[in-house]
Design a protein around this motif. Structure first.
Motif, PDB file in Angstrom:
ATOM      1  N   THR A  66       4.499   7.341 -20.613  1.00  4.85           N
ATOM      2  CA  THR A  66       3.493   8.062 -19.827  1.00  4.85           C
ATOM      3  C   THR A  66       2.379   7.110 -19.387  1.00  4.85           C
ATOM      4  OG1 THR A  66       4.000  10.116 -21.001  1.00  4.85           O
ATOM      5  CG2 THR A  66       1.907  10.020 -19.820  1.00  4.85           C
ATOM      6  N   ALA A  67       1.479   6.790 -20.271  1.00  6.85           N
ATOM      7  CA  ALA A  67       0.339   5.945 -19.898  1.00  6.85           C
ATOM      8  C   ALA A  67       0.793   4.581 -19.398  1.00  6.85           C
ATOM      9  CB  ALA A  67      -0.599   5.785 -21.089  1.00  6.85           C
ATOM     10  N   GLU A  68       1.806   4.025 -20.028  1.00  3.15           N
ATOM     11  CA  GLU A  68       2.257   2.675 -19.659  1.00  3.15           C
ATOM     12  C   GLU A  68       2.723   2.614 -18.205  1.00  3.15           C
ATOM     13  OE1 GLU A  68       2.923   3.109 -24.118  1.00  3.15           O
ATOM     14  OE2 GLU A  68       3.096   4.355 -22.314  1.00  3.15           O
ATOM     15  N   THR A  69       3.491   3.607 -17.751  1.00  6.37           N
ATOM     16  CA  THR A  69       3.986   3.577 -16.373  1.00  6.37           C
ATOM     17  C   THR A  69       2.853   3.792 -15.377  1.00  6.37           C
ATOM     18  OG1 THR A  69       4.548   5.942 -16.380  1.00  6.37           O
ATOM     19  CG2 THR A  69       6.280   4.392 -17.028  1.00  6.37           C
ATOM     20  N   VAL A  70       1.990   4.752 -15.650  1.00  7.37           N
ATOM     21  CA  VAL A  70       0.891   5.040 -14.716  1.00  7.37           C
ATOM     22  C   VAL A  70      -0.035   3.833 -14.606  1.00  7.37           C
ATOM     23  CG1 VAL A  70      -1.094   6.523 -14.258  1.00  7.37           C
ATOM     24  CG2 VAL A  70       1.013   7.515 -15.171  1.00  7.37           C
ATOM     25  N   ASN A  71      -0.384   3.245 -15.730  1.00  8.83           N
ATOM     26  CA  ASN A  71      -1.285   2.094 -15.714  1.00  8.83           C
ATOM     27  C   ASN A  71      -0.656   0.869 -15.051  1.00  8.83           C
ATOM     28  OD1 ASN A  71      -3.365   3.482 -16.995  1.00  8.83           O
ATOM     29  ND2 ASN A  71      -2.656   2.930 -19.042  1.00  8.83           N
ATOM     30  N   ALA A  72       0.662   0.722 -15.200  1.00  4.99           N
ATOM     31  CA  ALA A  72       1.340  -0.447 -14.625  1.00  4.99           C
ATOM     32  C   ALA A  72       1.494  -0.345 -13.121  1.00  4.99           C
ATOM     33  CB  ALA A  72       2.712  -0.628 -15.275  1.00  4.99           C
ATOM     34  N   GLY A  73       1.474   0.879 -12.579  1.00 11.18           N
ATOM     35  CA  GLY A  73       1.592   1.016 -11.137  1.00 11.18           C
ATOM     36  C   GLY A  73       2.729   1.895 -10.663  1.00 11.18           C
ATOM     37  N   LEU A  74       3.369   2.643 -11.551  1.00 10.70           N
ATOM     38  CA  LEU A  74       4.424   3.573 -11.142  1.00 10.70           C
ATOM     39  C   LEU A  74       3.764   4.868 -10.687  1.00 10.70           C
ATOM     40  CD1 LEU A  74       7.636   3.824 -11.159  1.00 10.70           C
ATOM     41  CD2 LEU A  74       7.265   5.313 -13.136  1.00 10.70           C
ATOM     42  N   ASP A  75       3.861   5.156  -9.388  1.00  9.58           N
ATOM     43  CA  ASP A  75       3.217   6.349  -8.847  1.00  9.58           C
ATOM     44  C   ASP A  75       3.979   7.620  -9.174  1.00  9.58           C
ATOM     45  OD1 ASP A  75       1.026   5.116  -7.121  1.00  9.58           O
ATOM     46  OD2 ASP A  75       2.797   4.065  -6.386  1.00  9.58           O
ATOM     47  N   LEU A  76       5.301   7.572  -9.031  1.00  8.32           N
ATOM     48  CA  LEU A  76       6.092   8.791  -9.068  1.00  8.32           C
ATOM     49  C   LEU A  76       7.229   8.680 -10.066  1.00  8.32           C
ATOM     50  CD1 LEU A  76       6.860  11.580  -7.849  1.00  8.32           C
ATOM     51  CD2 LEU A  76       8.127  10.320  -6.076  1.00  8.32           C
ATOM     52  N   GLU A  77       7.287   9.633 -10.977  1.00 12.43           N
ATOM     53  CA  GLU A  77       8.430   9.749 -11.899  1.00 12.43           C
ATOM     54  C   GLU A  77       9.447  10.711 -11.285  1.00 12.43           C
ATOM     55  OE1 GLU A  77       9.752  11.907 -16.059  1.00 12.43           O
ATOM     56  OE2 GLU A  77       7.724  12.160 -15.267  1.00 12.43           O
ATOM     57  N   MET A  78      10.695  10.234 -11.187  1.00 10.93           N
ATOM     58  CA  MET A  78      11.757  11.101 -10.672  1.00 10.93           C
ATOM     59  C   MET A  78      12.926  11.097 -11.645  1.00 10.93           C
ATOM     60  SD  MET A  78      10.900  12.655  -7.890  1.00 10.93           S
ATOM     61  CE  MET A  78      12.436  13.193  -7.133  1.00 10.93           C
ATOM     62  N   PRO A  79      13.708  12.174 -11.700  1.00  7.13           N
ATOM     63  CA  PRO A  79      13.488  13.430 -10.978  1.00  7.13           C
ATOM     64  C   PRO A  79      12.664  14.379 -11.837  1.00  7.13           C
ATOM     65  CG  PRO A  79      15.573  13.572 -12.104  1.00  7.13           C
ATOM     66  CD  PRO A  79      14.976  12.221 -12.447  1.00  7.13           C
ATOM     67  N   GLY A  80      12.549  15.632 -11.366  1.00 10.35           N
ATOM     68  CA  GLY A  80      11.915  16.668 -12.158  1.00 10.35           C
ATOM     69  C   GLY A  80      12.972  17.605 -12.717  1.00 10.35           C
ATOM     70  N   PRO A  81      12.629  18.451 -13.664  1.00  5.94           N
ATOM     71  CA  PRO A  81      11.321  18.555 -14.313  1.00  5.94           C
ATOM     72  C   PRO A  81      10.956  17.282 -15.075  1.00  5.94           C
ATOM     73  CG  PRO A  81      12.691  20.489 -14.777  1.00  5.94           C
ATOM     74  CD  PRO A  81      13.581  19.461 -14.164  1.00  5.94           C
ATOM     75  N   THR A  82       9.686  17.031 -15.169  1.00  5.82           N
ATOM     76  CA  THR A  82       9.208  15.797 -15.765  1.00  5.82           C
ATOM     77  C   THR A  82       9.589  15.674 -17.229  1.00  5.82           C
ATOM     78  OG1 THR A  82       7.227  14.483 -16.206  1.00  5.82           O
ATOM     79  CG2 THR A  82       6.973  16.873 -16.289  1.00  5.82           C
ATOM     80  N   ARG A  83       9.802  14.443 -17.627  1.00  7.75           N
ATOM     81  CA  ARG A  83       9.965  14.126 -19.047  1.00  7.75           C
ATOM     82  C   ARG A  83       8.699  13.483 -19.610  1.00  7.75           C
ATOM     83  NH1 ARG A  83      15.837  11.035 -19.687  1.00  7.75           N
ATOM     84  NH2 ARG A  83      17.157  12.645 -18.768  1.00  7.75           N
ATOM     85  N   ASP A  84       8.067  12.623 -18.785  1.00  5.68           N
ATOM     86  CA  ASP A  84       7.003  11.759 -19.289  1.00  5.68           C
ATOM     87  C   ASP A  84       5.612  12.102 -18.773  1.00  5.68           C
ATOM     88  OD1 ASP A  84       8.871  10.191 -20.687  1.00  5.68           O
ATOM     89  OD2 ASP A  84       9.314   9.026 -18.889  1.00  5.68           O
ATOM     90  N   ASP A  95       0.815  -1.215   0.000  1.00  4.03           N
ATOM     91  CA  ASP A  95       0.000   0.000   0.000  1.00  4.03           C
ATOM     92  C   ASP A  95       0.850   1.267   0.000  1.00  4.03           C
ATOM     93  OD1 ASP A  95       1.025  -0.010   2.555  1.00  4.03           O
ATOM     94  OD2 ASP A  95      -0.894   0.146   3.576  1.00  4.03           O
ATOM     95  N   GLY A  96       2.115   1.134  -0.395  1.00  2.85           N
ATOM     96  CA  GLY A  96       2.987   2.304  -0.493  1.00  2.85           C
ATOM     97  C   GLY A  96       3.085   2.807  -1.920  1.00  2.85           C
ATOM     98  N   ILE A  97       4.142   3.590  -2.193  1.00  2.02           N
ATOM     99  CA  ILE A  97       4.323   4.112  -3.542  1.00  2.02           C
ATOM    100  C   ILE A  97       5.465   3.394  -4.253  1.00  2.02           C
ATOM    101  CG2 ILE A  97       3.552   6.394  -2.816  1.00  2.02           C
ATOM    102  CD1 ILE A  97       6.758   7.013  -3.686  1.00  2.02           C
ATOM    103  N   VAL A  98       5.409   3.428  -5.571  1.00  2.00           N
ATOM    104  CA  VAL A  98       6.526   3.000  -6.403  1.00  2.00           C
ATOM    105  C   VAL A  98       7.039   4.235  -7.131  1.00  2.00           C
ATOM    106  CG1 VAL A  98       7.321   1.505  -8.261  1.00  2.00           C
ATOM    107  CG2 VAL A  98       5.498   0.721  -6.732  1.00  2.00           C
ATOM    108  N   MET A  99       8.330   4.515  -6.990  1.00  2.00           N
ATOM    109  CA  MET A  99       8.939   5.616  -7.731  1.00  2.00           C
ATOM    110  C   MET A  99       9.951   5.059  -8.710  1.00  2.00           C
ATOM    111  SD  MET A  99      11.735   7.462  -5.204  1.00  2.00           S
ATOM    112  CE  MET A  99      10.625   7.742  -3.831  1.00  2.00           C
ATOM    113  N   SER A 100      10.179   5.805  -9.758  1.00  2.00           N
ATOM    114  CA  SER A 100      11.185   5.383 -10.730  1.00  2.00           C
ATOM    115  C   SER A 100      12.569   5.678 -10.188  1.00  2.00           C
ATOM    116  CB  SER A 100      11.006   6.127 -12.053  1.00  2.00           C
ATOM    117  OG  SER A 100      11.401   7.493 -11.921  1.00  2.00           O
ATOM    118  N   ASP A 101      13.556   4.926 -10.663  1.00  2.00           N
ATOM    119  CA  ASP A 101      14.931   5.361 -10.470  1.00  2.00           C
ATOM    120  C   ASP A 101      15.103   6.622 -11.299  1.00  2.00           C
ATOM    121  OD1 ASP A 101      17.593   5.510  -9.728  1.00  2.00           O
ATOM    122  OD2 ASP A 101      17.974   3.385 -10.087  1.00  2.00           O
TER     123      ASP A 101
END
Length: 818
Positions: free
Chosen positions: A232-250, A219-225
């Motif tokens: 974009t859609a693929e990561t969100v739908n698969a379960g990646l909560d947080l894209e790091m670092p910013g500014p965002t690319r995806d 029940d926690g978060i998954v962040m990218s390395d």
């Protein structure tokens, strides 16, 4: 989930929801001021908390022992204490989460990041990681266990596909993550860079949703390395909560467009948002509106813990009675690691330590300098020694070093790791150039080597002459996380006592995956035969010789695997020469893993000291002098030869990888399982370590009354300190399936306990096994299977020393859910 989280999620606009699903900058997630949501900050670990600075310099931090050193302690309680202390460190850097622990398995002996990971064994790793997480999160700081999953090598790690069958994943590589979720309740998981069976882990639905959330109940978060998101859609739908670092690319506008187009549903987006808000509530960032301030808190209690942990990590691998040190005779302290404190590995685990204690200084502190003599003997650096001094840096807002500089800065060493904010924001961090000017005054005249490597284009001029050119024919290599070139080296004649002008020119270039700019330049004078001869002569005049050898964070580093397990440079020659000159030769080895040791028969003692943090020299001296008992045990098998290790093969796809794939052909037979399977005798077995006292095991008793019903077995054994000194031993319990329907290892570690006993004292230890300890995974039917039949329990003090055994038997099979 609380009512407040639900309400906040519903009150957020689409733009606000999307905003907290990606980083604002390199280390933080943006605040939502309209709703009073504070900023979430993270910091790199796992052997400290670096804060928001670069890999080089920055606010000072406490440097703890690296992962393999903590693994060598086999001490669950100690790992919890380290986690608690690291929570203090994270708070001192104004952060809420630590990017740690690292729990990838030691699949090969040459993985550049083995130093950062605990062990070759999933149970040892899982136990220690769970304790570390529990300690950290008990203080309100979130853990981010990494790298999920299949990142067991640093070669092409951002693109390669780790080809791993499901049984091997379930039994070996996923176990530490599973325990972190089910037993420690980790609040964060970081996806790895690599692909897993053809799909990037950051968009791997089976890994992030089916296994992690649906089966394990995460029940926690998954962040990218960092820069590890690729869609974009693929990561969100698969379960990646947080894209790091910013500014965002995806994400950002791309994710808003995906939601509006229906490729990401509002319900899925809301789940990601709720995950993030829940994390923020757990770590206290939801209501944290403090100004961001970092502090260098050099705490006495952390100094003491680091010193104790560093000493406990040391593994005594050989001792002909010479240790602990006795008498008051002279000691020759020799070797490239004697006066250099090798306290940590390289890569994102680096930090600016409060201080560094070398073995030389540690021995001075313990024994006084009068007894000590020193000779370097040889070098062991991978790159030429870093140029240090007063350096001026002129920054240009173009990539051609043209026009007037837009900023003038200073540095104390010829290296930089530029990310995010560069030249006080006066240049685009990915599109600038710089000219670094300084001088070098050699102590000895002769032909010096000048080296440069860079994630960017770079040249080094000495007295106006181009000496090293990493610009004209720049080629991608194994530096700066595989964004840099290999070191380019030129030679130049330099005069002792003369200040030679040094100018380094640098310009950014397009990056492959990681958005960074970096360089390092050094100048060195090679040591030859005379240096080894002088060291041997010194050793011959001393009562005892201590040879400090090994590697450094230049070799044991993220972003680059080792070329072999041969000691770098002429260190093998040095040890052989010293051993010939003095029979009382003690070797102190500092590496992130095993090395080949043709000289092992000729030395009196060998202490594996790893990279034990800022108290390195004091911890080493404590063990050498007997102020601390050596209680470390190997968390990784040391093979006699590189060719003996599990990944050695004529098939390059098995290791280091071929055509974008690395195939885990050995399956579940990693570490000691491999050596057992093939009948290969290692140099030192898994779990091995000597001490200054002796221990015996007796009175093994097994309670298997619940074995038939639920697979549980309780084992008790008496451990006795039969020696003359207080000390500790690690009792290890291995399970053997006597007749399995599928291939299984000869034995598998399933429980262990470390006990401290006074001389002559005995204690009864209890080790508990559940059904999973006896089961193997059946991928066809997606369950764990505990078969009927007999199982042998073997108990001892290393994987090769298991004198006690007992048998338990089942009449029926038992299927266990995932």
């Amino acid at each position: 989930m609380t009512d407040r989280i639900e309400q906040l999620a519903d009150q957020m606009t689409l733009d606000e929801q999307v905003a907290i699903l990606s980083g604002e900058d390199f280390w933080s997630v943006p605040a939502i001021d309209r709703l009073g949501i504070g900023k979430l900050r993270v910091t790199d670990g796992p052997n400290g908390a670096r804060g928001g600075g670069s890999l080089i310099g920055g606010v000072k931090s406490a440097s703890f022992p690296v992962g393999i050193a903590l693994g060598a302690t086999w001490n669950i309680d100690l790992l919890k204490q380290v986690g608690v202390a690291l929570a203090d460190e994270v708070k001192s850097k104004g952060a809420h989460m630590l990017l740690a622990p690292t729990v990838n398995i030691h699949r090969s002996v040459t993985n550049g990041r083995n130093f950062e990971c605990y062990s070759e064994d999933p149970i040892l790793t899982a136990e220690l990681a769970s304790a570390y997480i529990a300690g950290l999160q008990s203080q309100g700081i979130g853990a981010t266990i990494k790298h999920f999953a299949g990142n067991e090598s640093e070669i092409e790690r951002t693109t390669i596909s780790s080809e791993i069958d499901e049984r091997s994943l379930r039994e070996i590589y996923l176990v530490p993550f599973e325990w972190a979720v089910k037993k420690a309740g980790t609040w964060g998981v970081m996806s790895s860079y690599n692909k897993l069976n053809g799909t990037f882990t950051s968009e791997h639905n089976w890994l992030l949703t089916t296994v992690l959330r649906d089966e394990w109940g995460y029940d926690g978060i998954v962040m990218s390395d960092w820069f590890g998101s690729h869609s974009t859609a693929e990561t969100v739908n698969a379960g990646l909560d947080l894209e790091m670092p910013g500014p965002t690319r995806d994400r950002g506008n791309k994710l808003i467009d995906a939601v509006n187009a229906g490729t990401v549903s509002r319900a899925t987006l809301r789940r990601r948002v709720v995950d993030m808000l829940t994390l923020m509530q757990r770590v206290g960032s939801l209501d944290d509106h403090r100004d961001f301030v970092e502090h260098a808190n050099d705490r006495p209690e952390h100094r003491a813990l680091i010193r104790r942990a560093g000493a406990e990590a040391a593994v005594l691998l050989k001792n002909n009675g010479i240790l602990p040190l006795k008498g008051d005779g002279t000691i020759a302290v020799i070797g490239p690691n004697a006066k250099t404190a090798q306290i940590m590995g390289g890569g994102s685990a680096q930090l600016n330590a409060h201080y560094r204690i070398s073995p030389w200084q540690g021995l001075i502190n313990a024994l006084g300098q009068e007894r000590l003599r020193y000779a370097p003997g040889c070098t062991n650096h991978r790159f030429e020694p870093l140029l240090r001094g007063d350096l001026q840096v002129a920054y240009f807002d173009n990539e051609r070093l043209e026009g007037a500089p837009v900023h003038i800065g200073t540095q104390e060493e010829a290296q930089a790791f530029w990310i995010g904010h560069v030249a006080e924001g006066k240049v685009d961090p990915m599109h600038f150039s710089a000219r670094i000017t300084g001088s070098f005054t050699p102590e000895v005249s002769g032909t010096h080597r000048v080296g440069i490597y860079a994630a960017g284009f770079a040249k080094v001029f000495v007295d106006g002459e181009l000496i090293a050119d990493a610009w004209t024919n720049w080629t991608k290599g194994r530096t700066f996380f595989e964004e840099g070139c290999d070191e380019v080296v030129g030679t130049v004649e330099l005069q002792a006592g003369r200040a030679h002008q040094v100018v380094i020119e640098f310009a950014t270039k397009d990056f492959a995956t990681l958005g960074l700019a970096a360089f390092a330049a050094g100048i060195g004078l090679p040591l030859g035969d005379q240096a080894i001869a002088e060291a041997a002569a010194l050793a011959a005049t001393a009562e005892t010789a201590i040879v400090c050898i090994g590697r450094s964070g230049e070799w044991d580093t993220e972003g680059s695997d080792l070329p072999s397990i041969t000691l770098p440079g002429r260190q093998n020659e040095l040890v052989a020469a010293i051993a010939r000159a003095n029979p009382n030769t003690i070797v102190v080895l500092q590496t992130g893993g095993p090395v080949e040791m043709d000289w092992i028969g000729s030395v009196a003692a060998l202490l594996q000291a790893w990279y034990p943090g800022q108290e390195a020299g004091n911890a080493i001296a404590d063990v050498l002098t007997g102020a601390a008992e050596p209680t470390g045990r190997l968390p990784q098998t040391f093979p006699a030869r590189w060719s003996d290790n599990p990944t050695q093969s004529q098939d390059a796809e098995i290791y280091p990888g071929l055509d974008g794939k690395v195939r885990y052909e050995e399956g579940i037979f990693v570490g000691y399982r491999h050596y057992d399977r093939h009948g290969i005798k290692p140099l030192f077995p898994f779990g091995f370590g000597l001490g200054y006292t002796d221990f015996t095991l007796s009175d093994l008793q097994v309670d298997d009354t619940a074995f038939e019903a639920d697979g549980a077995v309780t084992v008790t054994v008496t451990l006795t300190n039969s020696g003359a000194r207080d000390g500790a031993s690690v009792v290890q319990l291995y399970v053997c399936d006597d007749e399995a329907s599928d291939p299984r290892p000869e034995k598998e570690l399933k429980a262990f306990a470390k006990a401290w006993l006074k001389a002559g004292q005995s204690t009864q230890l209890t080790l508990r096994l559940d059904a999973r300890a006896f089961a193997f995974f059946r991928p066809q039917s997606k369950h764990w299977l505990l078969e009927n039949g007999s199982f042998t329990l073997r108990l001892g003090q290393s994987s090769d020393d298991l004198p006690l055994s007992a048998s338990v038997t089942r009449a029926t099979t038992l299927m266990l859910p995932v």
